[in-house]
Design a protein around this motif. Structure first.
Motif, PDB file in Angstrom:
ATOM      1  N   PHE A  48       0.792  -1.229  -0.109  1.00 57.78           N
ATOM      2  CA  PHE A  48      -0.057  -0.005  -0.052  1.00 57.78           C
ATOM      3  C   PHE A  48       0.796   1.128   0.039  1.00 57.78           C
ATOM      4  N   ARG A 105      -6.436   5.247 -10.798  1.00 55.59           N
ATOM      5  CA  ARG A 105      -7.247   4.184 -10.943  1.00 55.59           C
ATOM      6  C   ARG A 105      -6.920   3.155  -9.764  1.00 55.59           C
ATOM      7  N   ASP A 106      -5.759   3.231  -9.282  1.00 60.60           N
ATOM      8  CA  ASP A 106      -5.439   2.151  -8.134  1.00 60.60           C
ATOM      9  C   ASP A 106      -5.605   2.616  -6.741  1.00 60.60           C
ATOM     10  N   VAL A 146      -7.506   3.165  -3.326  1.00 61.92           N
ATOM     11  CA  VAL A 146      -8.489   2.267  -2.845  1.00 61.92           C
ATOM     12  C   VAL A 146      -9.758   3.228  -1.943  1.00 61.92           C
ATOM     13  N   ARG A 147      -9.213   4.499  -1.638  1.00 56.85           N
ATOM     14  CA  ARG A 147     -10.120   5.578  -1.103  1.00 56.85           C
ATOM     15  C   ARG A 147      -9.355   6.880  -0.913  1.00 56.85           C
ATOM     16  N   PRO A 185     -13.682   4.949  -3.878  1.00 61.34           N
ATOM     17  CA  PRO A 185     -14.734   5.370  -2.992  1.00 61.34           C
ATOM     18  C   PRO A 185     -14.235   6.970  -2.412  1.00 61.34           C
ATOM     19  N   TYR A 240      -2.900   1.259  -3.969  1.00 65.43           N
ATOM     20  CA  TYR A 240      -2.713  -0.077  -4.045  1.00 65.43           C
ATOM     21  C   TYR A 240      -1.612  -0.494  -5.073  1.00 65.43           C
ATOM     22  N   PRO A 275       1.063  -3.510  -5.332  1.00 62.07           N
ATOM     23  CA  PRO A 275       1.454  -4.671  -4.889  1.00 62.07           C
ATOM     24  C   PRO A 275       3.252  -4.822  -5.341  1.00 62.07           C
ATOM     25  N   SER A 308      -8.713  -2.554 -11.525  1.00 61.24           N
ATOM     26  CA  SER A 308      -7.663  -1.385 -11.809  1.00 61.24           C
ATOM     27  C   SER A 308      -6.303  -2.153 -12.436  1.00 61.24           C
ATOM     28  N   ASN A 320      -3.414  -2.264 -10.972  1.00 61.58           N
ATOM     29  CA  ASN A 320      -2.912  -3.037  -9.980  1.00 61.58           C
ATOM     30  C   ASN A 320      -3.820  -4.061  -9.393  1.00 61.58           C
ATOM     31  N   VAL A 338      -7.203  -3.611  -8.159  1.00 60.76           N
ATOM     32  CA  VAL A 338      -8.218  -3.158  -7.099  1.00 60.76           C
ATOM     33  C   VAL A 338      -9.710  -3.291  -7.829  1.00 60.76           C
ATOM     34  N   THR A 352     -13.410  -2.728  -7.748  1.00 57.40           N
ATOM     35  CA  THR A 352     -14.754  -1.705  -7.088  1.00 57.40           C
ATOM     36  C   THR A 352     -15.887  -2.383  -6.958  1.00 57.40           C
ATOM     37  N   THR A 402     -13.920  -0.518  -2.219  1.00 58.01           N
ATOM     38  CA  THR A 402     -12.952  -1.357  -3.000  1.00 58.01           C
ATOM     39  C   THR A 402     -12.592  -2.506  -2.170  1.00 58.01           C
ATOM     40  N   ALA A 442      -8.783  -4.269  -1.837  1.00 56.65           N
ATOM     41  CA  ALA A 442      -7.306  -4.412  -2.470  1.00 56.65           C
ATOM     42  C   ALA A 442      -6.506  -5.347  -1.396  1.00 56.65           C
ATOM     43  N   GLY A 443      -5.974  -6.451  -1.972  1.00 52.91           N
ATOM     44  CA  GLY A 443      -5.350  -7.192  -1.194  1.00 52.91           C
ATOM     45  C   GLY A 443      -6.506  -7.836  -0.012  1.00 52.91           C
ATOM     46  N   PHE A 482      -7.837  -6.181   2.263  1.00 51.87           N
ATOM     47  CA  PHE A 482      -8.734  -4.967   3.070  1.00 51.87           C
ATOM     48  C   PHE A 482      -9.900  -4.522   1.987  1.00 51.87           C
ATOM     49  N   TYR A 486     -12.255  -1.225   1.770  1.00 54.38           N
ATOM     50  CA  TYR A 486     -12.326   0.243   2.075  1.00 54.38           C
ATOM     51  C   TYR A 486     -13.587   0.573   1.501  1.00 54.38           C
TER      52      TYR A 486
END
Lengths: 161, 161, 161
Positions: free
Chosen positions: A57, A100-101, A103-104, A134, A156, A158, B29, B31, B33, B35, B52, B54-55, B57, B59
């Motif tokens: 992250f 686009r990656d 997460v919030r 989000p 995100y 990785p 996304s 990477n 993510v 939605t 979302t 991601a891994g 988690f 959100y």
């Protein structure tokens, strides 16, 4: 010393204090958190940094519409809001995450009615057709420098294994 | 066109614009993510989405007391606060996280003295005996639609390996 | 019952409700979120807890300048701001994360001009030469107990494998 000399020295001192902190200057934390200071980004001159990577992250500090070239606020509300997102984007991209990656994102404005539409417009331009992340958007009392908009993003990206 | 036809077309246009974005419509996304747009949730009709993954988690965007059936605000302060939590819950559960799997929530209210007790009550009902998640609660100037309470949650839902 | 008996019972009830929740008392969440209640920390007496661990991350609730010894607010603005950070530090450290392992902090103050310098000073003292974490700082309307500063931190502390 002449006034001119004093001014020149002051300018030099300012330039030095604003010198970019190169990423390689910043040690990893005990647990391996990487502090981000990518080239081209705004300079952090206080008790904070622009972002971190921890595991997969990327965490970006609240960004405002500061022009990285001058480290001063961009003129014009729409342009300034857009710049806040661009500043976030540059830091995220330095670690391999696109908008686009995200997460919030959390967006802080000082006038919901006035600035929320500008945020929407900036996002439409930068995310295109989406999907959009989000978002939590709130109106707060005040931002640093009496600014109008601040955006905080988490991404995100990785680690390649 | 008669007034009636215009009204019918307007209603149709509204219905289409409010049509649920199915999760399968939303691409991952770059990477990875994901939605979130689970069935039964409120509809996001602007430059944002509900959540979302991601891994490990999940959100969730700041949720307010909007009734997913009508996409309008629930009447009554206590019921509305409760609905905000229910909206968050539905999105988290769509990815396999219960309220107990919240790693943190941030609650924004527009009157600390008036609405914090309603938040406490809603949480007591929904979390039962707990444990309750870490919470940050602040009073802000304004929320979207001049609403009274918004809750933003982050959840843990490890991907089965 | 005499007034005295009532008062004694009330005091007992209060003492019981303030009894520390020991970490071992708090069950893991269905997905494995660990609720934190380290020894020496302030006590959470409402519908919230101090922090969580989920995977490699530690999430601490918004902390204010409450003295863990008395569970009351510390006197003096600078000391109180410092205590907020110390409370966060203790919880993070209980899971093996130092202040340097913060991936982001969000600081809420009720007066940007008055309290931001106190936050900077507290951070200088506690982080030393840094690097400092990414920070978002905003002025809000009100905090719980009409307090002046609250800090919310997220930390990285990879599980030893």
């Amino acid at each position: 010393m002449t006034t001119r000399t004093v001014a020149a020295l002051a300018a030099l001192a300012l330039a030095l204090s604003l010198a970019p902190a190169h990423a390689e200057d910043l040690p990893l934390s005990p647990n391996g958190v990487k502090t981000l200071a990518p080239e081209g980004a705004i300079k952090s001159t206080g008790t904070w940094n622009l972002g971190t990577r921890a595991g997969d992250f990327v965490y970006v500090a609240g960004m405002r519409g500061i022009d990285p070239k001058t480290n001063t606020l961009v003129e014009g509300d729409q342009a300034r809001v857009r710049q806040a997102f661009l500043n976030m984007k540059l830091i995220a991209e330095s670690e391999g995450a696109s908008l686009r990656d995200a997460v919030r994102i959390v967006v802080y404005v000082t006038d919901m009615y006035r600035y929320r539409p500008l945020v929407n417009k900036a996002q439409e331009e930068l995310w295109g057709k989406g999907p959009y992340p989000p978002r939590t958007i709130i109106e707060v009392d005040r931002l640093n420098q009496d600014d109008i908009c601040e955006v905080e993003g988490t991404f995100y990206a990785p680690v390649k294994k």
